[in-house]
Motif scaffolding. Structure first.
Motif, mmCIF file in Angstrom:
data_model
loop_
_atom_site.group_PDB
_atom_site.id
_atom_site.type_symbol
_atom_site.label_atom_id
_atom_site.label_comp_id
_atom_site.label_asym_id
_atom_site.label_seq_id
_atom_site.Cartn_x
_atom_site.Cartn_y
_atom_site.Cartn_z
ATOM 1 N N ARG A 405 0.919 -1.256 0.160
ATOM 2 C CA ARG A 405 0.144 0.048 0.099
ATOM 3 C C ARG A 405 0.791 1.266 -0.059
ATOM 4 N N ARG A 406 1.943 1.336 0.564
ATOM 5 C CA ARG A 406 2.861 2.333 0.740
ATOM 6 C C ARG A 406 3.427 2.827 -0.540
ATOM 7 N N ASN A 407 3.913 1.693 -1.424
ATOM 8 C CA ASN A 407 4.260 2.050 -2.591
ATOM 9 C C ASN A 407 3.343 2.263 -3.799
ATOM 10 N N ARG A 408 1.977 1.672 -3.484
ATOM 11 C CA ARG A 408 1.139 1.833 -4.520
ATOM 12 C C ARG A 408 0.414 3.118 -4.300
ATOM 13 N N ASN A 409 0.572 3.778 -3.238
ATOM 14 C CA ASN A 409 -0.229 5.215 -2.892
ATOM 15 C C ASN A 409 1.044 6.178 -3.621
ATOM 16 N N ALA A 410 2.264 5.974 -3.428
ATOM 17 C CA ALA A 410 3.208 6.582 -4.132
ATOM 18 C C ALA A 410 3.132 6.382 -5.666
ATOM 19 N N MET A 411 2.815 5.406 -6.258
ATOM 20 C CA MET A 411 2.621 5.174 -7.746
ATOM 21 C C MET A 411 1.194 6.044 -8.378
ATOM 22 N N ILE A 412 0.183 5.799 -7.350
ATOM 23 C CA ILE A 412 -0.858 6.717 -7.742
ATOM 24 C C ILE A 412 -0.652 8.157 -7.941
ATOM 25 N N ALA A 413 0.036 8.567 -6.908
ATOM 26 C CA ALA A 413 0.411 10.160 -6.964
ATOM 27 C C ALA A 413 1.196 10.397 -8.035
ATOM 28 N N THR A 541 9.862 16.257 -9.614
ATOM 29 C CA THR A 541 10.682 16.315 -8.208
ATOM 30 C C THR A 541 9.649 15.400 -7.286
ATOM 31 N N TYR A 542 8.510 15.454 -7.261
ATOM 32 C CA TYR A 542 7.430 14.723 -6.531
ATOM 33 C C TYR A 542 7.618 13.468 -6.827
ATOM 34 N N SER A 543 7.810 12.858 -8.202
ATOM 35 C CA SER A 543 7.926 11.529 -8.305
ATOM 36 C C SER A 543 9.265 10.798 -7.890
ATOM 37 N N ALA A 544 10.334 11.677 -7.620
ATOM 38 C CA ALA A 544 11.730 11.416 -7.469
ATOM 39 C C ALA A 544 11.647 11.114 -6.033
ATOM 40 N N GLU A 545 10.913 11.652 -5.064
ATOM 41 C CA GLU A 545 10.903 11.533 -3.716
ATOM 42 C C GLU A 545 9.736 10.684 -2.972
ATOM 43 N N ALA A 546 8.872 10.461 -3.902
ATOM 44 C CA ALA A 546 7.563 9.460 -3.404
ATOM 45 C C ALA A 546 7.874 8.402 -3.092
ATOM 46 N N TYR A 547 8.741 7.422 -4.010
ATOM 47 C CA TYR A 547 8.963 6.279 -3.921
ATOM 48 C C TYR A 547 9.960 5.902 -2.734
ATOM 49 N N PRO A 548 9.774 4.648 -2.150
ATOM 50 C CA PRO A 548 11.007 4.460 -1.139
ATOM 51 C C PRO A 548 12.249 4.318 -2.040
ATOM 52 N N THR A 608 4.786 16.115 0.306
ATOM 53 C CA THR A 608 6.250 15.525 0.624
ATOM 54 C C THR A 608 7.149 16.500 0.910
ATOM 55 N N LYS A 609 7.112 17.772 0.990
ATOM 56 C CA LYS A 609 7.889 18.801 1.171
ATOM 57 C C LYS A 609 8.478 18.583 2.622
ATOM 58 N N GLY A 610 9.650 18.461 2.921
ATOM 59 C CA GLY A 610 10.496 18.292 3.907
ATOM 60 C C GLY A 610 10.273 16.956 4.972
ATOM 61 N N LYS A 611 9.908 16.025 4.365
ATOM 62 C CA LYS A 611 9.396 14.692 5.185
ATOM 63 C C LYS A 611 10.773 14.018 5.206
ATOM 64 N N THR A 612 10.889 13.456 6.327
ATOM 65 C CA THR A 612 11.956 12.306 6.444
ATOM 66 C C THR A 612 11.393 11.047 5.676
ATOM 67 N N LEU A 613 12.399 9.965 5.687
ATOM 68 C CA LEU A 613 11.753 8.815 5.098
ATOM 69 C C LEU A 613 10.864 8.106 5.844
ATOM 70 N N GLU A 614 10.913 8.438 7.202
ATOM 71 C CA GLU A 614 10.009 7.533 8.053
ATOM 72 C C GLU A 614 8.783 8.154 7.909
ATOM 73 N N GLU A 615 8.942 9.584 7.890
ATOM 74 C CA GLU A 615 7.303 10.325 7.814
ATOM 75 C C GLU A 615 6.785 10.003 6.311
ATOM 76 N N LEU A 616 7.523 9.974 5.293
ATOM 77 C CA LEU A 616 7.020 9.540 3.975
ATOM 78 C C LEU A 616 6.451 8.156 3.980
ATOM 79 N N ASP A 617 6.986 7.185 4.868
ATOM 80 C CA ASP A 617 6.340 6.020 5.180
ATOM 81 C C ASP A 617 4.825 6.008 5.545
ATOM 82 N N GLN A 618 4.827 6.782 6.740
ATOM 83 C CA GLN A 618 3.480 7.017 7.296
ATOM 84 C C GLN A 618 2.638 7.878 6.193
#
Length: 674
Positions: A405-413, A541-548, A608-618
């Motif tokens: 789900r975490r990856n799928r939501n990033a893909m949708i966005a 920029t968004y796509s490059a940072e959204a995915y794990p 996604t601005k200013g988020k850490t990796l852990e915060e992006l996971d959430q």
């Protein structure tokens, strides 16, 4: 309150506030070289729709499988594999690495010994013992004067910027050329055959990119390296542009432009990678934006070339010399890159992926002022590559993107943005919001609006200039105003200005010619002003940072192919759509897509601005329906607060949000989080 350590019993979370109710970390050791401690998630959280956080029952040890724990550890492993290791051990590890790979002499071994310590946290160089005064001065200058870099690094920046200009010129010289060659090819009418073939010629390079070119990026980079791939793709672009000048039939032009896609596709993916792998982290983000800025500059140069060559007269035996020179002019910046790219060092990361560590170190030394900087960056790069190699085995990355789900939501966005905007790597250009219409067909649009041919090309140049100048503020606004806020702010205006432009064609041409032409030009220019700082830079920029990190390359490959496909689709359909809908209907069609896009972004696109990796996971673990409901509440809150001037409440979406910052707009985020 219960101890924050996770044990066999359920922690007391009832007394915690929503901002305190977060995942709690424990420390575990996951081995790459049997040395690296890594922060991991111990629980297996499931999202709670009511409080948007992790319910207490999810914090029992043993609720996760080994595969789940491994997945949750991936981002932490790639975030900083050196975290938590003592300085003494890091020094030994750095020296051992240098000896193992025979990297230089004793001075270089010392550099790696200290560089490994610096790699753990470069900003804390003052705590590293044994640095010379010269090394401390270099590190201090790097920390406080980020643009103070070696001259060779600026040559890399210039080459990458010129590659972006090649991309822009490739896209827009056809704008002026098609005013002439379509009549020479017998496809200048309004009949379906003519309109579809005109669109097909414009779309040819992007069809190649979507189905062939983009998928050659990996093998080209593997075989030829970053510089070799850039050299070959710019050579392909130069040859294809030269070839286009000699095309005498529409199918001949189609073949030449299709071949151009082999230059556009791999280059658009490779150049940003090359820039990122050679530049220091402190200026890396700004260089990602440079691709957008200088692609816009290339678009402007393409319009300028069309205008300069418009009045070239035919010579004996040569028909259409002006448009032939227009089509060939895009080869000039490509030849500059071909001549200069091997002045740049090869990517150190590429050398390391091939096991050539000493060559990687030599290359990095040319791009840094001091060996201590080069050793630091090489060693950290080595640890990240080891971490990546450690997680590659046994997983199908495309399946992971779809099923998690975490990856799928990033893909949708990401795919939503690529649908709405066409990505030019690196970095993207709008598709369904309408900018490709203007980039490829602006001269024809101005002709239809009553402009003379030379005035139409001049007006197109004005759009290119605006597109370039207003792209520059995005370097600042994308990291201060936020990605989602930029999109939500610009989409209504994009729609408004497309409606304005379309209905300006309804002004009678015979009685109010000056008013009609002025309104058409004004609408297109206002559209460019709003597009360039918002829609232009955000999608890539968004796509490059959204995915794990462990699936990012695969996600970006999918995003790039998607954007070129929709670019080709738009290029093919616009002439026929304009003939069937009239300009008013065609512009209104894309204006309507901007309205739809606003609500899709509001409901499906997290910030996604200013988020850490852990915060992006959430952030991306929130179910889509929950985020959609919250987006609609944000719209209601905005209307109540800023339009009707009434008090309205809006609770936090994520557990780490601070509700005190609720009045900042659509997304009330501070510098550290949302």
């Amino acid at each position: 309150m219960a101890s924050p350590n996770i044990g066999p019993s359920i922690p007391d979370t009832a007394s915690k506030t929503s901002s305190e109710r977060r995942l709690e970390y424990d420390w575990d050791y996951h081995d790459i070289n049997h040395t690296f401690p890594l922060r991991t998630f111990r629980p297996d959280p499931e999202y709670d729709d009511e409080n948007h956080s992790v319910p207490p029952a999810a914090l029992r040890v043993g609720t996760t499988t080994a595969a789940e724990r491994a997945r949750r550890n991936v981002n932490a492993k790639l975030a900083n594999p050196l975290a938590g290791i003592s300085h003494a051990m890091l020094e030994e590890m750095g020296a051992r690495y240098a000896r193992k790979h025979q990297v230089g002499d004793q001075e270089d071994i010392r550099a790696f010994s200290k560089g490994a310590v610096l790699a753990q946290d470069p900003s804390k160089y003052q705590t590293v013992a044994g640095l010379t005064e010269e090394e401390q001065l270099v590190l201090h200058t790097e920390e406080h004067h980020r643009w103070h870099q070696p001259p060779l690094l600026y040559i890399v920046i210039v080459v990458c910027s010129t590659c972006a200009a090649v991309q822009g010129m490739d896209e827009t010289v056809v704008n002026g050329g098609q005013l002439f060659y379509k009549y020479q090819y017998g496809i200048g009418g309004d009949d379906p055959r003519s309109t579809w073939l005109t669109g097909l010629l414009n779309a040819a390079p992007y069809l190649c990119c979507a189905f062939l070119g983009c998928w050659l990026t990996v093998p080209f980079n593997s075989l030829f390296g970053r510089r070799g791939t850039i050299f070959l793709t710019c050579l392909f672009s130069a040859l294809a542009c030269f070839w286009q000048a000699f095309a005498n039939t529409w199918w001949h032009m189609f073949i030449a432009r299709f071949f151009l896609g082999f230059g556009i596709g791999p280059k658009s993916a490779t150049v940003p990678i090359f820039a990122a792998e050679t530049t220091p982290p402190r200026i890396r983000g700004a260089l990602v934006m440079q691709w957008q800025v200088w692609t816009a500059a290339g678009i402007m140069l393409g319009y300028a070339s069309d205008l300069c060559l418009y009045k070239v007269q035919d010579q004996a035996g040569v028909i259409g010399l002006n448009w032939r020179l227009m089509m060939a002019s895009a080869m000039l910046p490509a030849l500059v890159v071909v001549a200069c790219v091997f002045m740049c060092p090869e990517s150190p990361r590429w050398y390391m992926s091939k096991g050539r560590h000493f060559k990687a170190y030599q290359s990095m030394c040319k791009l840094r002022y001091n060996k201590i900087q080069a050793a630091r960056d090489i060693y950290y790069m080595h640890t990240l590559l080891e971490a990546e190699n450690d997680i590659k085995h046994g997983r199908n990355k495309f399946v992971e993107i779809i099923t998690r789900r975490r990856n799928r939501n990033a893909m949708i966005a990401s795919e939503l943005l690529m649908f709405l905007q066409q990505v030019r790597r690196d970095l993207p250009r709008l598709n369904f919001c309408g900018v490709n219409i203007i980039s490829y067909y602006s001269s024809q649009i101005f002709l239809d609006g009553g402009f003379s041919p030379i005035s139409a090309l001049s007006a197109s140049l004005g759009f290119g200039l605006i597109n370039w100048i207003f792209a520059i503020p995005a370097i600042y606004t994308i990291d201060t105003f936020g990605r989602r806020n930029l999109l939500l702010t610009t989409y209504p205006f994009l729609s408004l200005f497309l409606f304005f432009t379309g209905f300006s064609f309804s002004i009678p041409a015979d009685t109010k010619h000056s008013t009609r032409t002025a309104c058409i030009a004004l609408g297109i220019y206002l559209y460019g002003i709003v597009y360039s700082p918002g829609q232009g830079p955000v999608p890539f920029t968004y796509s490059a940072e959204a995915y794990p990190l462990y699936v990012r390359a695969y996600g970006m490959s999918l995003a790039t192919a998607t954007t070129w496909f929709f670019n080709a689709l738009l290029s093919i359909t616009w002439p026929s759509m304009q003939a069937a809908f009239t300009p008013q209907g065609a512009f209104s069609w894309y204006a309507g897509w901007n309205v739809v896009g606003f609500f899709l972004i509001l409901t499906l696109l997290p910030e996604t601005k200013g988020k850490t990796l852990e915060e992006l996971d959430q952030v991306f673990s929130v179910p889509t329906k929950v985020h959609a409901r919250y987006g609609l509440r944000q719209l209601r809150y905005f209307v109540m607060r800023y339009v009707l001037r009434r008090d309205a409440g809006l609770g936090p979406l994520y557990a780490h949000e601070d509700t005190r910052d609720i009045d900042r707009g659509f997304d009330h985020d501070d510098e550290k989080g949302m």
